[in-house]
Write an enzyme that holds these catalytic residues in place. Structure first.
Site, PDB file in Angstrom:
ATOM      1  CG  ASN A 244      10.221  -1.838  37.552  1.00 18.55           C
ATOM      2  OD1 ASN A 244      10.241  -1.514  35.966  1.00 18.55           O
ATOM      3  ND2 ASN A 244       9.033  -1.871  37.894  1.00 18.55           N
TER       4      ASN A 244
ATOM      5  NE  ARG B  71      -0.515   1.199  39.157  1.00 18.36           N
ATOM      6  CZ  ARG B  71      -0.956  -0.115  39.466  1.00 18.36           C
ATOM      7  NH1 ARG B  71      -2.484  -0.003  39.239  1.00 18.36           N
ATOM      8  NH2 ARG B  71      -0.476  -0.958  39.499  1.00 18.36           N
TER       9      ARG B  71
ATOM     10  NE  ARG C  56      -0.506  -8.344  35.846  1.00 20.33           N
ATOM     11  CZ  ARG C  56      -0.998  -7.207  35.670  1.00 20.33           C
ATOM     12  NH1 ARG C  56      -2.286  -6.985  35.575  1.00 20.33           N
ATOM     13  NH2 ARG C  56      -0.296  -6.019  35.326  1.00 20.33           N
ATOM     14  CD1 TRP C  57       1.314 -13.731  27.951  1.00 25.62           C
ATOM     15  CD2 TRP C  57       3.345 -14.902  28.581  1.00 25.62           C
ATOM     16  NE1 TRP C  57       1.891 -14.547  27.123  1.00 25.62           N
ATOM     17  CE2 TRP C  57       3.005 -15.278  27.315  1.00 25.62           C
ATOM     18  CE3 TRP C  57       4.470 -15.075  29.059  1.00 25.62           C
ATOM     19  CZ2 TRP C  57       3.629 -16.292  26.752  1.00 25.62           C
ATOM     20  CZ3 TRP C  57       5.360 -16.130  28.270  1.00 25.62           C
ATOM     21  CH2 TRP C  57       4.922 -16.409  27.094  1.00 25.62           C
TER      22      TRP C  57
ATOM     23  CG  ASP D 171       1.620  -3.618  33.770  1.00 31.66           C
ATOM     24  OD1 ASP D 171       2.587  -4.214  34.167  1.00 31.66           O
ATOM     25  OD2 ASP D 171       0.606  -3.111  34.313  1.00 31.66           O
TER      26      ASP D 171
END
Length: 230
Positions: free
Chosen positions: A58, A184, A14-15, A10
């Site tokens: 996804n 999670r 964001r990266w 995950d």
């Protein structure tokens, strides 16, 4: 040492945002991490490694991102197959592959057949996978066996369900790792993780290193696993 490690990879998006790059750049950067983690697990003689590459949820992501991910997947299947053989790694794809393109399905079949004789490690990659789907399709298979008088419903045992799961003969997950700070399991290997130890870290997947993996394994080895016993 854990016999089966599962990883929710995950933090790619964001990266990419942190680096002011398009989302697909994060997924491309993630590939190098995958290679290093697989190599390290092979060196550590971990028998089973399962990576969550693409969940059944996804598909809700932007069309351009999904299309780009599928192209990356196709390229990887074609490029990495012979390298897996050289390292004695068997590839097994788990998930509902019927929803994937014919080209990807053909590449999966090729890679699985090419690596079928490898015994050093089994690498399972979850594509279009969901834990609820996995248990549901296992129940359907058992129901068909009952209808065909091949199975007595009153005698169904947990091992019968396990045999019908997508992971097949793989042992239960010992260590589940999730990167990026989320805590999670996101519908991943629900049955297989019944007694897994969980390790959550804040590192985004493209920044995850073999040192991070070693820390997770070290943490796992320091835990007392009682499996319901006092």
């Amino acid at each position: 040492m854990p016999k089966h490690i599962a990883i929710i990879m995950d933090g790619n998006n964001r990266w990419a945002r942190r680096s002011l790059l398009p989302s697909l750049s994060g997924h491309r950067a993630a590939i190098n991490t995958v290679r290093e983690v697989v190599k390290h697990c092979r060196e550590l003689k971990i028998p089973y490694l399962t990576l969550f590459a693409f969940s059944s949820e996804n598909w809700k992501r932007p069309e351009a991102e999904v299309s780009g991910l599928m192209q990356l997947l196709l390229g990887l299947l074609k490029k990495e197959a012979e390298k897996l053989v050289r390292n004695d790694i068997r590839l097994k794809i788990i998930g509902d592959c019927a929803a994937l393109s014919p080209q990807i399905q053909a590449a999966i079949t090729y890679c699985e057949e090419l690596t079928s004789g490898c015994r050093g490690m089994t690498l399972m990659v979850a594509i279009n996978y969901g834990g609820q789907w996995d248990i549901t399709q296992a129940c359907r298979n058992l129901a068909r066996m009952v209808v065909a008088n091949q199975l007595d419903p009153d005698h169904i045992q947990p091992r019968d369900v396990e045999e019908q799961l997508a992971s097949g003969d793989a042992p239960p997950v010992d260590l589940m790792i999730r990167t990026s700070g989320e805590k999670r399991i996101s519908n991943f290997l629900l049955w297989q993780c019944a007694y897994a130890e969980f390790f959550f870290c804040n590192t985004l997947w493209p920044d995850f290193t073999v040192r991070d993996l070693d820390l997770a394994i070290e943490d796992f080895r320091g835990r007392e696993r009682r499996f319901g016993r006092s």
